[in-house]
Design an enzyme around this catalytic site. Sequence first.
Site, PDB file in Angstrom:
ATOM      1  N   ASP A 179     -38.125  59.161  24.793  1.00  0.00           N
ATOM      2  CA  ASP A 179     -37.815  57.804  25.256  1.00  0.00           C
ATOM      3  C   ASP A 179     -37.049  57.854  26.582  1.00  0.00           C
ATOM      4  O   ASP A 179     -35.824  58.017  26.603  1.00  0.00           O
ATOM      5  CB  ASP A 179     -36.996  57.069  24.205  1.00  0.00           C
TER       6      ASP A 179
ATOM      7  N   ASP B 200     -43.784  60.806  15.018  1.00  0.00           N
ATOM      8  CA  ASP B 200     -42.656  60.468  15.894  1.00  0.00           C
ATOM      9  C   ASP B 200     -41.335  60.683  15.153  1.00  0.00           C
ATOM     10  O   ASP B 200     -41.298  60.803  13.928  1.00  0.00           O
ATOM     11  CB  ASP B 200     -42.798  59.005  16.324  1.00  0.00           C
TER      12      ASP B 200
ATOM     13  N   GLU C  90     -37.405  65.020  14.736  1.00  0.00           N
ATOM     14  CA  GLU C  90     -36.435  66.080  15.034  1.00  0.00           C
ATOM     15  C   GLU C  90     -35.775  66.643  13.755  1.00  0.00           C
ATOM     16  O   GLU C  90     -35.458  67.834  13.770  1.00  0.00           O
ATOM     17  CB  GLU C  90     -35.356  65.555  15.991  1.00  0.00           C
TER      18      GLU C  90
END
Length: 456
Positions: A144, A65, A68
């Site tokens: 999200d 997670d 990026e």
Amino acid sequence: EYFMYREGVENDYFLKRSDGSLYIGLVWPGETVFPDFSRREVREWFASKYAILAQTRLSNSSWIDMNEPSNCIYAGLREEYSMENVVDQYGEPWEERLRNVYGFNMAEAAFAGLKRSYPGERPFILTRSGFAGYQRFAATWTGDNQSEWPYLHLSIPMLLNLSLSGVLMCGADVGGFFGDVSKELFVRWYQLGCFYPFFRNHSCISASRREPWFFGKQVESIVREYVNLRYSFLRYLYSLLWHASQTGCPMMRPLVMEFQDDSDTYSLDTEFMLGPYILVAPILEEGATQREVYLPQGVWFSLWDDTRTEGPARIDVEASLERIPVFVRGGSVIPVGSVVQSTDEYQGDLVLWVYPGGSSTFVLFEDNGVSDTGPMSTVKFSLSDEHDSVKLDIGPRIGEWKPPQRDLVVQIHGVGSSVARVLVDGRTTDVMKHGTISEFRMPDDGDERHIIMELA
């Protein structure tokens, strides 16, 4: 001191600033460092640590997670934690050259580590970020989202675009990640989500509880029905994903992909196809109990009651809280099985849902569900529809995988009592009729079968 941090510092594995100092970023749990996954030796080091997790033998999976990589989102601190002066191992600017492939390289490392730690098995990796080609290593979700109605709708074009971009195993957080979800939105999201390629309920820790039973008996019952529907479709979904792995053709498809000559499908993003056969038209507005559904050229059957409609047509469909409009394309053969509580459980008899009104072919793929190079098998189903009969050709089972002893059950939908006779390899077989369905069965021995269903 965390052993991964200690090893990374000792071996110079983390991103650095141009002055040679360690780059320290800020994410929601606190300050952190970032492995430089652009370097092969760092990917190898990260992959090797999966051997520690493998000792538990709990799961050959990994959720990676915030890759990026996510960094400081707090106003007033962004300059302090800026990555502008971060460099790669050669002293070149890192962010503009390598940031976009960070998630890809991390997923590749995780995949290699799990493959090495669980030899012969297929790992499952879920990543939030990636780059072109990362579908070779991981599934993804849309990040999200909010527990609000616009995000329910937005999930459809987002997942369709991911699917068309080659990211075939994708989904959105059912119920929304941030905020408290209402009962109605929770139900409508489950009804849509059970048709996502990747289907899960997920939320942040500060949101209200998301277990279905917290919303009362009615919601629990509706959610259970759609989860069960998902399980019953496992053979169809699994075969679609196998086909996707071979061809790149996604399981979640915009209507324009199936009906390219129909201009009414070009900008349609409120309904979609699940494989070539199932059209899903979810309820996307609060308080809505009906919606308009566009059905392209051909014959369509309601999944719920086999009502037949000729397309192209725009129809208004009732949709109580318990139902969303779902239609099956005429000329379909859909392999299904019994409802189970886990993919570890066997689904019993192989059931074929047959919908007349067209012609098609479908290939069923089966294996042990675990190994990456183990025994597998395929069976090809070919359906053709003539004026007064429906013909189903079942090819021989090809491959080394063999199912446990089971029957092959054919259920013809939308015909009611109009089936006059069924011939299996030239011999008449007994037919049971209940409601709009006619059913017959035979041993599933892997042999070729030629079936003619004569209509009155």
